[in-house]
Design an enzyme around this catalytic site. Structure first.
Site, PDB file in Angstrom:
ATOM      1  CG  ASP A 110      -2.301   0.512   0.884  1.00 19.81           C
ATOM      2  OD1 ASP A 110      -2.457   1.741   0.878  1.00 19.81           O
ATOM      3  OD2 ASP A 110      -3.218  -0.290   0.625  1.00 19.81           O
ATOM      4  CG  HIS A 156      -5.582   3.904   0.774  1.00 13.32           C
ATOM      5  ND1 HIS A 156      -5.332   2.562   0.611  1.00 13.32           N
ATOM      6  CD2 HIS A 156      -6.875   4.084   0.436  1.00 13.32           C
ATOM      7  CE1 HIS A 156      -6.427   1.963   0.183  1.00 13.32           C
ATOM      8  NE2 HIS A 156      -7.382   2.857   0.073  1.00 13.32           N
ATOM      9  CB  SER A 354      -9.375   0.230  -0.615  1.00 16.52           C
ATOM     10  OG  SER A 354      -8.902   0.488  -1.900  1.00 16.52           O
TER      11      SER A 354
END
Length: 568
Positions: A110, A156, A354
């Site tokens: 990520d 994120h 996600s």
């Protein structure tokens, strides 16, 4: 101005036509209130109110939702992890039996992870290699680690890590049921973070492939026990999965005993196919669900942003992905740009497949602790076979339904072996990218060349990946990939005086400096926009504004800077 338009029942398309007639733009539907968002000249809001079928028109202005202190209701709202674990997925049914993911490592490829409260301590977070554009600062003679190495400058990765395995230091070590503390799906598990995306979500498919290779080769080294890989990444590449190098990489992880969980995609590519590599039939492709924060599935829906597939390869399951409240990365790009998505000082709200994939990754870690001998095929079959069908949701978009750990906990382990044709990896790197090409000052990284400027040889890479020899060096965070240095040394410059070349183009000897490259930023459409974040961060609609087609989709970052934030 941005407005919310509420319609009268039976209004049809009249309100949308009125917006267009007034020179406005129709944005996203808001099914929960029977309306939609739109942009409109500010002086025509009154005219729209009087249009046929329009019940109300209100300004869609951002607000500061909460103050510094996080009230209990933040932890108990519909999208909170307290609701996700206790009411929706049944994770606490596993915790009650002493199954919290302990001993299971989850690799998270990520944007990095910041060790905030809930993710601090060696038992919660291990940093693997940083393969992002922020990992090094180089001059013509050498490179050294940059101040942003391993840290989540995009915002994120930290959010997903909290969903998967977050656990506050004051959580009850036996049950993690304290409503005043934060816990993710598998609070006893540990995150192995590989940072690939920079502060703008930019990365190349070759970096992702290298990260997957590293996970496979190091899954049991240096005290690791990587049994789950979360990949909330996707491109619109459409070459057959049997050829694609990215699907080949995830299959190597799968056949090495790692459960690979991939976000199905948030749509926006104009094709019904799931994102690459979610369209590979071996992995667990996860769509998003809006569960309303309850175990009862009678009102659950699959949001419009969740990819449905093509009828042949659809999501395998869905999981909560709407307005999920998890840990924030203070000062990151998303945090600075969408402050209205903050929930007090510690939390951030986000939506997309996600987040749904992260929920399933945590669920897989729980089931693996319970059944350590189970294969990835069996874990996948167990999740699918015990999922609950959603009566009012799209039957294709939901796959086998929403995951249910209450049922999975007590079910027998399926004796399932998948027998799909295996990928060869002999397709093209450009085909795996689709339209997700990095750009810099009008120069595009394209063709059969990786991010380091080296020619891509699919046959030799596929052989080395299958043999587990793509990475050499043996250190936890350093080494070489396919014969070239990657982390801890100069990535690119073989002749320091010649500058860096990609596909015959010279990149002027610029260096990796902090968040920008020579004072400029990267372009590309990989882990930003519709391939990662989707359209629904802050609140439910990011203050009513969306990414698709306006600020990310089809555009590059050119001269954008990162709010002046400093990670030093």
């Amino acid at each position: 101005m941005s407005v919310i338009v509420q319609e009268f029942p039976g209004a049809g398309n009249a309100p949308e036509r009125a917006v267009l007639a007034l020179g406005g733009t129709v944005e996203e539907p808001l099914d929960l209130i029977g309306g939609f968002t739109a942009t409109l000249p500010a002086d025509l809001r009154g005219a729209l109110r009087s249009a046929a079928g329009v019940a109300a028109v209100t300004e869609n202005a951002p607000i500061e939702l909460l103050g510094a202190k996080v009230p209990t209701e933040v932890l108990d709202q519909a999208g909170s992890m307290f609701r996700v674990t206790h009411e929706v997925t049944g994770a606490t049914a596993m915790w009650e039996k002493g199954i919290n993911g302990k001993g299971v490592d989850v690799a998270l490829i990520d944007s990095g992870v910041v060790p905030v409260e809930g993710l601090s301590g060696r038992d919660k977070l291990v940093h693997g290699p940083d393969l992002s554009f922020e990992s090094q600062i180089c001059d013509v003679d050498s490179c050294e680690a940059g101040p942003q190495t391993n840290l989540d400058t995009y915002g994120h990765g930290t959010h997903l890590a909290g969903i998967i395995a977050g656990r506050d230091s004051n959580a009850n070590p036996r049950t993690f049921r304290d409503p005043e503390s934060f816990s993710g799906m598998a609070p006893g598990s540990r995150i192995v973070s590989l940072k690939l995306a920079d502060a703008y979500g930019a990365t190349d498919v070759s970096q992702v492939i290298a990260g997957i290779d590293w996970v496979v080769q190091n899954k049991n080294r240096n005290g690791l026990n990587i049994r789950v890989l979360n990949l909330s990444f996707g491109t619109d590449g459409v070459q057959q999965y049997q050829l694609d190098p990215l699907t080949y990489a995830v299959e190597q992880a799968w056949h090495a005993g790692i459960v690979v969980v991939v976000a199905a995609g948030n749509g926006g590519y104009g094709t019904p196919q799931l994102n690459n590599p979610a369209y590979d039939p071996y992995v667990i492709a996860v769509g998003g669900a809006d569960s309303r924060g309850t175990y009862d599935v009678q009102d659950d829906v699959v949001p419009a942003w969740s990819s449905t597939g093509d009828g042949a390869r659809n999501p395998d399951v869905v999981a909560p992905g709407a307005s999920i409240v998890s840990l924030r990365s203070p000062g990151s790009y998303l945090d600075e740009s969408y402050s209205n998505a903050r929930q007090g000082e510690r939390f951030f709200r986000g939506s997309g497949t996600s987040q749904a994939a992260a929920v399933v990754s945590g669920a897989a870690a729980l089931l693996i602790q319970q059944r350590p001998e189970a294969t990835p095929d069996q874990i996948k079959a167990l999740l699918m076979g015990t999922a609950q069908r959603l009566p009012v949701a799209d039957p294709i978009a939901q796959g086998d339904g929403i995951i249910d750990l209450r049922a999975a906990r007590d079910a027998a382990t399926p004796q399932t072996v998948q027998s799909w044709p295996r990928a060869t990896g002999l397709g093209t790197l450009e085909g795996a990218r689709g339209t997700a090409n990095l750009e810099y000052e009008g120069t595009t990284l394209e063709g059969e060349i990786d991010v380091r400027g080296q020619a891509w040889d699919p046959a030799s890479w596929a052989d080395a990946s299958a043999a587990g020899t793509t990475w050499a060096g043996g250190e936890l965070r350093k080494g070489t990939w396919t014969g070239g240095a990657w982390n801890g040394t100069d990535w690119f410059v073989s002749d320091p005086g010649a500058g860096v070349t990609w596909n015959g183009r010279t990149w002027g000897g610029r260096t990796w400096g902090s968040l920008t490259w020579g004072g400029r930023t990267w372009g590309g459409r990989t882990w930003g926009g519709d391939t990662w974040v989707g359209r629904t961060w802050g609140g439910d609609e990011w203050a009513g504004r969306t990414w698709g087609g306006r600020t990310w989709g089809g555009r590059t970052w050119g001269s954008v800077t990162w709010s002046g934030a400093d990670w030093s």
